[in-house]
Design an enzyme around this catalytic site. Structure first.
Site, mmCIF file in Angstrom:
data_model
loop_
_atom_site.group_PDB
_atom_site.id
_atom_site.type_symbol
_atom_site.label_atom_id
_atom_site.label_comp_id
_atom_site.label_asym_id
_atom_site.label_seq_id
_atom_site.Cartn_x
_atom_site.Cartn_y
_atom_site.Cartn_z
ATOM 1 C CE LYS A 224 -4.417 -1.865 1.391
ATOM 2 N NZ LYS A 224 -5.538 -1.878 2.335
ATOM 3 N NE ARG A 265 -7.396 -8.699 0.307
ATOM 4 C CZ ARG A 265 -7.025 -7.933 -0.717
ATOM 5 N NH1 ARG A 265 -6.041 -7.040 -0.568
ATOM 6 N NH2 ARG A 265 -7.626 -8.040 -1.896
#
Length: 287
Positions: A224, A265
């Site tokens: 991210k 995840r």
């Protein structure tokens, strides 16, 4: 807090460590791997490869939720997702479906999905809680304040850890009131969703406050923006490209496991799978 203390989720085998959820994006526009697994056969092969590399679950998504992404139609999402979920489940993978649509969730469970992962926490589709309740499968309720086109302007908090914990508690109560059993609920702080980099780091540093809500916590930090900013080129200030953020992702996986996360995840499974196993061995040796 050891993940061994977390009660098993319905239909999922209990683990004595943090689980690893591998990502399969069946999309042309996901931020780190858009288009690589758009072909169903390629997506299934990639999912099985992630299992071989140590993934405990495979999260299949047919709609990008990167900042600024436009929504796809329900028909297109179904076309992308259902064949991949069906084939992975038939091959023995434990499949999670990443969707904000109740119809996609319901049809995915019908062909073998074992987990519903809704980044909107049931807010985008008011029928999602009904589907979760009727299917009885684990239901990931993520902290969410709005769709991708508007979420950046919604990153305003008094105290991000306190506010996210409070809003997640409220969403959990709402879905339980709608019929979802508390034992189904998994919480996700929604890193990068209506959060800036400083807020993402604050949530990771305050993960114990989310674990204290009493439900399993999923941490989805993989590749991210806040990692890209941390690893920016010192000369140019350019963020590190997404596919070069996997080592940092594995570090977050280890620290999340240490803090009591139920699962992480990730796109690149092997390093995080190794990391959570190291944490589990370390914790066991310290007991």
């Amino acid at each position: 807090m050891s993940t061994a203390a977390i009660a098993p989720l319905p239909g999922l085998a209990p683990l004595d460590r943090c689980a690893v959820m591998g990502v399969v994006n069946v999309t042309p526009d996901s931020f780190s791997d858009g288009g690589r697994w758009l072909d169903p056969a390629a997506a299934v092969a990639h999912g099985l490869e992630l299992v071989a590399r140590g993934a405990d679950l495979i999260d299949v998504g047919g709609e990008s939720t990167r900042p600024g992404a436009a929504r796809v139609s329900e028909e297109e999402e179904l076309r992308r997702v259902i064949p991949v979920v069906r084939e992975l489940a038939a091959a023995g993978a434990v499949v999670s479906v990443d969707t904000m649509r109740a119809v996609v969730a319901e049809q995915s469970v019908a062909v073998g999905a074992a987990v519903l992962n809704d980044v909107s926490g049931g807010l985008a589709d008011p029928d999602m809680a009904r589907v979760a309740a009727e299917t009885g499968v684990p239901f990931v309720v993520m902290h969410w304040r709005g769709h991708s086109l508007e979420m950046n302007r919604l990153a305003v908090y008094d105290d991000v850890v306190t506010d996210v914990a409070k809003e997640l508690q409220q969403r959990m109560e709402a879905v339980v009131e709608a019929g979802v059993r508390p034992s189904q609920v998994i919480l996700d702080p929604g890193l990068g969703f209506a959060k800036n980099a400083a807020q993402d780091w604050a949530l990771l540093g305050g993960l114990d406050a989310l674990v204290a809500l009493g439900r399993p916590v999923l941490v989805a930090a993989s590749r991210k923006r806040f990692l890209g900013a941390l690893l920016a080129d010192p000369a140019t200030g350019e963020p590190r490209p997404p596919r070069q953020r996997d080592d940092a992702t594995a570090a977050v996986s280890a620290l999340s496991a240490q803090a009591g996360a139920w699962a992480v995840r990730v796109h690149d499974v092997r390093a995080s799978a190794d990391a959570v196993r190291v944490v589990a061995a370390w914790q066991q040796a310290a007991e």
